[in-house]
Motif scaffolding. Structure first.
Motif, short mmCIF file in Angstrom:
data_model
loop_
_atom_site.label_atom_id
_atom_site.label_comp_id
_atom_site.label_asym_id
_atom_site.label_seq_id
_atom_site.Cartn_x
_atom_site.Cartn_y
_atom_site.Cartn_z
N LYS A 124 18.67 8.13 -15.03
CA LYS A 124 18.38 7.81 -16.42
C LYS A 124 17.27 8.72 -16.97
CE LYS A 124 19.99 3.03 -16.15
NZ LYS A 124 19.65 1.61 -16.36
N SER A 125 16.94 8.54 -18.23
CA SER A 125 16.00 9.47 -18.88
C SER A 125 14.59 9.39 -18.30
CB SER A 125 15.97 9.20 -20.39
OG SER A 125 15.58 7.86 -20.65
N ASN A 126 14.18 8.23 -17.82
CA ASN A 126 12.89 8.08 -17.15
C ASN A 126 13.13 7.58 -15.74
OD1 ASN A 126 11.03 8.74 -19.38
ND2 ASN A 126 11.91 6.90 -20.32
N PRO A 127 13.62 8.47 -14.86
CA PRO A 127 14.13 8.00 -13.57
C PRO A 127 13.09 7.38 -12.65
CG PRO A 127 14.07 10.40 -13.64
CD PRO A 127 13.79 9.93 -15.02
N ILE A 128 11.85 7.91 -12.64
CA ILE A 128 10.84 7.34 -11.75
C ILE A 128 10.56 5.89 -12.13
CG2 ILE A 128 8.49 7.52 -10.86
CD1 ILE A 128 8.55 10.50 -11.46
N GLN A 129 10.32 5.67 -13.43
CA GLN A 129 10.05 4.32 -13.89
C GLN A 129 11.23 3.40 -13.62
OE1 GLN A 129 9.47 7.10 -15.51
NE2 GLN A 129 7.36 7.10 -16.24
N ASP A 130 12.44 3.92 -13.81
CA ASP A 130 13.64 3.11 -13.59
C ASP A 130 13.78 2.71 -12.12
OD1 ASP A 130 16.14 1.93 -14.62
OD2 ASP A 130 17.09 3.43 -13.34
N VAL A 131 13.50 3.65 -11.23
CA VAL A 131 13.61 3.38 -9.79
C VAL A 131 12.62 2.29 -9.38
CG1 VAL A 131 13.07 4.32 -7.51
CG2 VAL A 131 14.57 5.58 -9.06
N PHE A 132 11.38 2.45 -9.78
CA PHE A 132 10.37 1.48 -9.34
C PHE A 132 10.49 0.14 -10.06
CE2 PHE A 132 8.66 5.22 -7.37
CZ PHE A 132 8.10 4.73 -6.21
N GLN A 133 11.01 0.16 -11.29
CA GLN A 133 11.31 -1.11 -11.94
C GLN A 133 12.39 -1.85 -11.17
OE1 GLN A 133 9.71 -2.56 -14.76
NE2 GLN A 133 10.83 -4.28 -13.85
N TYR B 7 0.83 -1.21 0.00
CA TYR B 7 0.00 0.00 0.00
C TYR B 7 0.87 1.27 0.00
CZ TYR B 7 -3.10 3.64 1.84
OH TYR B 7 -3.79 4.81 2.05
N GLY B 8 1.81 1.36 0.91
CA GLY B 8 2.66 2.54 1.01
C GLY B 8 3.52 2.74 -0.22
N LEU B 9 4.05 1.65 -0.75
CA LEU B 9 4.89 1.71 -1.94
C LEU B 9 4.09 2.18 -3.15
CD1 LEU B 9 7.87 1.10 -2.45
CD2 LEU B 9 7.22 -1.22 -3.11
N HIS B 10 2.85 1.69 -3.27
CA HIS B 10 2.00 2.11 -4.38
C HIS B 10 1.64 3.60 -4.28
CE1 HIS B 10 0.48 -2.29 -4.98
NE2 HIS B 10 1.71 -2.11 -5.44
N LYS B 11 1.35 4.06 -3.08
CA LYS B 11 1.04 5.48 -2.89
C LYS B 11 2.27 6.35 -3.19
CE LYS B 11 -3.29 5.19 -1.63
NZ LYS B 11 -4.35 5.69 -2.54
N LEU B 12 3.44 5.86 -2.81
CA LEU B 12 4.67 6.59 -3.09
C LEU B 12 4.87 6.77 -4.59
CD1 LEU B 12 7.33 7.78 -1.89
CD2 LEU B 12 8.35 5.54 -2.31
N TYR B 13 4.66 5.69 -5.34
CA TYR B 13 4.82 5.78 -6.80
C TYR B 13 3.84 6.79 -7.39
CZ TYR B 13 4.50 4.59 -11.72
OH TYR B 13 4.47 4.68 -13.09
N LEU B 14 2.59 6.72 -6.95
CA LEU B 14 1.58 7.63 -7.49
C LEU B 14 1.90 9.08 -7.16
CD1 LEU B 14 -1.12 8.01 -8.92
CD2 LEU B 14 -2.27 7.55 -6.75
#
Length: 633
Positions: free
Chosen positions: A75-84, A32-39
């Motif tokens: 990287k060029s898409n850092p949020i996606q890269d972090v959560f991936q 739950y917390g991780l999903h809210k963080l991403y959003l």
């Protein structure tokens, strides 16, 4: 914004106030917390594209088990890269443990980022380099949990040199000269002192070292640490941090320059740079999200207790007006209305400039951030149009007919989407050599809606800073439509002075308003003003920041705002266009009417909220005169 001005940083802090089993039971997952963080991070991606990072902290882990995890990317898409990367690390543990991975108790002991406390950050690096080492959160590690410090924030300090010297005087040897490292070590020093003070106290009371560690964690005075460490901080900041044992905080500068809001219920504490993203991510009402008051810190103790503590004496509120004009998301209730008002307040002068001839005027905007101001401007013009209709109808008297009435009612301001931004083309504009050729194609125009040599085009932008894209691209493109006149409107006033609190506007020579004022001084035989200001700046170069005066104001003093605007229009008009060009800026007075609670206007007025601001503008002017192409802090 047609000029590419990079954004401020953004952050998110999340503290789960219930055991992880609670979220599994209610929401179906311990994530739950991780999903809210991403959003929350995705909803703030506008605040920084240079890097992103996440740190998590597990509460009450046994010795020998990892309780701090961190993932960063530039990287060029850092949020996606972090959560991936986070998902990949979880998947590695998963393997054949599919059932166990969903068990919050087992996952907390074995899975990275299965935690109660999260700190996320989006970076735009106004200080330092683009290396991964400069991406937040940054960490100061130690074998004692209560001495571990994880830090992230939206901040720029004007006096890094001063704080750096203080650290050296303490005997430290900081590894780098940046505001991030300096703040980390500065705050870490006072964290160490507080730990040592408590250690001595409990040691004298006869407790064992093992007992002392737990007692320190329970009684650490977060407020005092922040009070002592922030005394010399000069700048705009919201700093978020967490200590290794589980205490967390977010502290805001006493002028409220940088923004922060929070939401608290019995399940979670959420703090972020922008209110609207909390409303969206948590699905809560406007009234449920509070602003962190200037000079205060929101402190979340290890046991989940939350308090708002006074850390620095609040000063006159000078929160950043550029947040309202451009940087923050326009979905915020107040910001949306303020941007509309900025457009409304420009309508009277624009109607006067086109001589109230709406039949031969086309109104549009430069995508996309000026769209809201455009709505406000058009709304006010429509109101004026409706007043004229009423007068015309009254004048008809008994001579009224259906046709005459219809002719009057049908009159409306001509509104068109003129400039169309080619997003794909932007991705190819990278190296300086090819930029000038390619930039002319960043925008396209809508053909067939402007009458050749008859119509006036009124195009609103949210700000005109450097004017480079106007000169090299937009004006030439608009001229392809063959208007008689082009009026470019800025919903922000003239940007005359550098920023030193988080926005990438640090060099005076970059501002078209400054260049226009310098050109006017030279044209009118007033070179002595330029020389005198330089002399005054040099004379105070080595003074303490508290004694420095902003003499750069004297560069603009001989001229009215309109004279500067006219000169800007002249300087930005390409040689090869046929249309007459005018540029209209918002007034300072109207800015404060539209944004009454956020009066940080130093970019426009030179009235800096902190002493360090005067030091920065002083240095920036010296750099300009001496040909030094570097930021002034």
């Amino acid at each position: 914004m047609s000029d590419q001005i990079k954004h401020e940083c953004g952050f998110v802090l999340i503290r789960l106030r219930k055991p992880l089993e609670y979220y599994k039971e209610k929401y179906g997952t311990w994530k739950y917390g991780l999903h809210k963080l991403y959003l929350l991070m995705e909803k703030q991606h506008n605040r920084g594209q240079d890097g992103a990072g996440v740190a998590s902290l597990k509460l009450d882990q046994k010795s020998g088990t990892k309780y701090l995890s961190r993932r960063r990317s530039n990287k060029s898409n850092p949020i996606q890269d972090v959560f991936q990367g986070i998902n990949d690390s979880i998947a590695k543990v998963n393997g054949s443990n599919t059932d166990l991975i969903n068990d919050p108790i087992w996952a907390k002991g074995n899975v990275p980022f299965c935690a109660e406390l999260y700190l996320g950050h989006l970076r735009y690096g106004t200080f330092g380099r683009s290396s991964i080492d400069y991406v937040h959160p940054v960490m100061r590690e130690n074998n004692w949990r209560s001495r571990n410090l994880v830090l992230a924030g939206n901040f720029n300090l004007t006096n890094v040199d001063e704080i750096f010297r203080n650290l050296e005087d303490l005997g430290q040897h900081p590894k780098d000269f940046t505001d991030t490292v300096t703040m980390l070590e500065n705050l870490g020093h006072f964290l160490d002192e507080e730990n040592q003070l408590l250690f001595r106290q409990y040691k004298n009371e006869g407790y064992s070292n093992r007992e002392i560690s737990h007692k320190i964690e329970d009684s650490l005075d977060v407020k005092q640490i922040l009070e002592r460490s922030s005394r010399k901080w000069d700048g705009g900041y919201v700093v978020a941090g967490m200590f290794g044992h589980g205490d967390a905080f977010v502290t805001r500068d006493p002028w409220g320059i940088r923004p922060a809001s929070y939401y608290i219920d019995d399940e979670v504490v959420v703090v972020a740079s922008e209110r609207a993203v909390i409303q969206t991510a948590m699905n809560v009402a406007y009234r449920d999200v509070q602003e962190l008051k200037p000079g205060y810190a929101l402190v979340v103790k290890k046991n989940g207790e939350v308090s708002e503590e006074l850390v620095r004496v609040p000063q006159e509120r000078r929160s950043c007006s550029f947040e309202r004009i451009y940087f923050s998301r326009g979905s915020d209730k107040d910001i949306y209305q303020e941007r509309k008002m900025l457009g409304r307040l420009l309508a009277p002068i624009l109607l006067k400039m086109v001589d109230y001839d709406l039949d031969k005027t086309v109104f549009s905007y430069i995508p996309n951030t000026a769209e809201t101001a455009f709505y406000g401007m058009v709304g006010a013009i429509r109101e004026e149009c409706d007043k004229n209709k009423m007068e015309q109808i009254k004048q008809l008297g008994a001579d009224i007919t259906d046709q005459k009435l219809q002719d009057i009612i049908q009159k409306e301001p001509r509104i068109e989407k003129i400039a169309v931004k080619d997003v794909k083309m932007r991705t190819f504009i990278a190296d300086d050599q090819s930029r000038d050729d390619l930039v002319a194609h960043v925008y396209d125009v809508t053909y067939g809606v402007v009458k050749n040599q008859e119509d006036t085009l009124v195009i609103i932008d949210d700000s005109i800073v450097r004017g480079t894209t106007l000169k090299k691209s937009i004006l030439s493109i608009l001229d392809r439509l063959h208007p008689k006149k082009i009026i470019i409107v800025s919903s922000a006033p003239q940007i005359r002075y550098p920023d030193c609190y988080g926005i990438d506007m640090a060099k005076l020579g970059d501002f078209c308003a400054f260049q226009a004022a310098i050109a006017l001084l030279k044209e009118r035989g007033m070179q002595q003003v330029i020389d005198e200001v330089y002399k005054k700046c040099k004379e105070q170069q080595n003074l303490p920041k508290e004694e420095i005066v902003n003499y750069v104001k004297e560069i603009y003093k001989p001229f009215t705002a309109q004279e500067v605007s006219d000169k800007i229009a002249e300087m930005l008009t390409p040689d090869n266009i046929d249309a007459e060009v005018a540029i209209v800026y918002q007034t300072i007075e109207n800015l404060h009417i539209a944004c009454p609670n956020d009066k940080g206007d130093w970019y426009f007025t030179g009235n800096y909220p902190t002493p360090g601001g005067n030091k920065v503008v002083n240095t920036s002017y010296i750099n300009f005169i001496e040909g030094v192409n570097s930021r002034a802090y």
